[in-house]
Design a protein around this motif. Structure first.
Motif, PDB file in Angstrom:
ATOM      1  N   ALA A 190       0.811  -1.216   0.000  1.00  0.00           N
ATOM      2  CA  ALA A 190       0.000   0.000   0.000  1.00  0.00           C
ATOM      3  C   ALA A 190       0.845   1.267   0.000  1.00  0.00           C
ATOM      4  O   ALA A 190       0.433   2.295  -0.547  1.00  0.00           O
ATOM      5  N   ASP A 191       2.020   1.229   0.618  1.00  0.00           N
ATOM      6  CA  ASP A 191       2.849   2.430   0.697  1.00  0.00           C
ATOM      7  C   ASP A 191       3.917   2.500  -0.385  1.00  0.00           C
ATOM      8  O   ASP A 191       4.772   3.376  -0.363  1.00  0.00           O
ATOM      9  N   ASP A 192       3.866   1.608  -1.366  1.00  0.00           N
ATOM     10  CA  ASP A 192       4.829   1.610  -2.465  1.00  0.00           C
ATOM     11  C   ASP A 192       4.344   2.593  -3.533  1.00  0.00           C
ATOM     12  O   ASP A 192       3.230   2.446  -4.056  1.00  0.00           O
ATOM     13  N   PRO A 193       5.156   3.606  -3.899  1.00  0.00           N
ATOM     14  CA  PRO A 193       4.695   4.609  -4.867  1.00  0.00           C
ATOM     15  C   PRO A 193       4.691   4.126  -6.315  1.00  0.00           C
ATOM     16  O   PRO A 193       4.127   4.805  -7.188  1.00  0.00           O
ATOM     17  N   LEU A 194       5.297   2.998  -6.606  1.00  0.00           N
ATOM     18  CA  LEU A 194       5.355   2.517  -7.981  1.00  0.00           C
ATOM     19  C   LEU A 194       3.980   2.054  -8.456  1.00  0.00           C
ATOM     20  O   LEU A 194       3.133   1.648  -7.667  1.00  0.00           O
ATOM     21  N   ALA A 195       3.781   2.117  -9.756  1.00  0.00           N
ATOM     22  CA  ALA A 195       2.496   1.738 -10.346  1.00  0.00           C
ATOM     23  C   ALA A 195       2.208   0.262 -10.115  1.00  0.00           C
ATOM     24  O   ALA A 195       3.123  -0.576 -10.071  1.00  0.00           O
ATOM     25  N   ALA A 196       0.932  -0.067  -9.966  1.00  0.00           N
ATOM     26  CA  ALA A 196       0.529  -1.446  -9.716  1.00  0.00           C
ATOM     27  C   ALA A 196      -0.922  -1.636 -10.116  1.00  0.00           C
ATOM     28  O   ALA A 196      -1.688  -0.677 -10.236  1.00  0.00           O
ATOM     29  N   ASP A 197      -1.309  -2.890 -10.325  1.00  0.00           N
ATOM     30  CA  ASP A 197      -2.701  -3.233 -10.617  1.00  0.00           C
ATOM     31  C   ASP A 197      -3.506  -3.410  -9.337  1.00  0.00           C
ATOM     32  O   ASP A 197      -4.741  -3.386  -9.370  1.00  0.00           O
ATOM     33  N   GLY A 198      -2.810  -3.628  -8.223  1.00  0.00           N
ATOM     34  CA  GLY A 198      -3.484  -3.832  -6.949  1.00  0.00           C
ATOM     35  C   GLY A 198      -2.547  -3.543  -5.801  1.00  0.00           C
ATOM     36  O   GLY A 198      -1.325  -3.467  -5.976  1.00  0.00           O
ATOM     37  N   ARG A 199      -3.095  -3.372  -4.613  1.00  0.00           N
ATOM     38  CA  ARG A 199      -2.318  -3.065  -3.404  1.00  0.00           C
ATOM     39  C   ARG A 199      -2.755  -3.999  -2.281  1.00  0.00           C
ATOM     40  O   ARG A 199      -3.928  -4.369  -2.186  1.00  0.00           O
ATOM     41  N   ILE A 200      -1.808  -4.362  -1.433  1.00  0.00           N
ATOM     42  CA  ILE A 200      -2.144  -5.095  -0.221  1.00  0.00           C
ATOM     43  C   ILE A 200      -1.460  -4.418   0.955  1.00  0.00           C
ATOM     44  O   ILE A 200      -0.391  -3.820   0.817  1.00  0.00           O
TER      45      ILE A 200
END
Length: 231
Positions: A190-200
């Protein structure tokens, strides 16, 4: 449930979870010492899949965990060949899940749908281990540098973070990147600034000094992966 697959003259352990019939999910943990820190997480995540009716495989790679194969015989290409053999003997495999360096191997079975958590390039893993080696050398009163160690490693092999790595492994790891294309779900914290399709929610357990576990993170991963598999 313990199972095994026969590869290169050895029986390699593979944990098998969930229904006995039907297709399976192949789970690839991080590589090297990072794998030890998330073993509990991976097992509990696989148990979560089983409770959701999803079958999965968590194989030992040659040279890792209970394997009798010397790690200095291993390479990225050898590990990928082992995964193909594992899938042929214990599959069929329909989807692949990978964490960190596991994403360097997750195209071994072709263009199957892949779920990735915080994938990393092989060169980044290698340089992280080199920094650990340099710090250890410094404490022992030995002067070393990343460039000199890498030059030696490419021709003679090297021990990094307790892992004896061959020249072939060093060269392949340094050049390896997670493959692109195909159906990939990229997940980050959740705190990773890189682009993603989803967060945990959670934290990278592979950065801990000792093995750790996060039941909530295992549950969140299992739920996200199950939803992804079911479309």
């Amino acid at each position: 449930m313990n199972a095994s697959y026969r590869f290169d003259g050895n029986d390699e352990l593979c944990l098998r979870f969930g229904p006995e019939s039907g297709s399976r999910l192949l789970i690839l943990p991080p590589l090297f010492d990072e794998a030890n820190r998330v073993r509990h997480l991976m097992v509990e995540c696989a148990q979560g899949f089983a409770e959701l009716g999803i079958a999965s495989l968590l194989p030992d790679l040659p040279g890792c965990n209970e394997s009798l194969t010397p790690l200095d015989n291993a390479s990225i290409s050898l590990w990928q060949a082992a995964l193909v053999t594992c899938a042929e003997q214990l599959g069929p495999v329909s989807h692949v899940v990978s964490l960190r360096g596991g994403a360097l191997l997750d195209d071994a079975l072709g263009d199957l749908p892949r779920w990735r958590l915080a994938p990393v390039k092989g060169g980044q893993l290698l340089r992280t281990m080199l920094r650990t080696r340099i710090a250890s050398d410094r404490e022992a009163g030995v002067a070393s540098s990343s460039e000199a160690l890498l030059d030696t490693a490419r021709s003679q092999g090297i021990e990094l973070a307790g892992n004896s790595l061959s020249p072939c492994m060093i060269r392949e790891l340094d050049a390896a990147s997670p493959s692109e294309g195909g159906a990939i779900r990229l997940v980050r914290f959740a705190d990773d600034p890189l682009a993603a399709d989803g967060r945990i929610a959670g934290a990278p357990l592979w950065l801990r000094a000792e093995p750790a576990h996060d039941p909530a993170m295992a549950s969140a991963m299992a739920a996200d992966i199950a939803a992804w598999m079911r479309g």
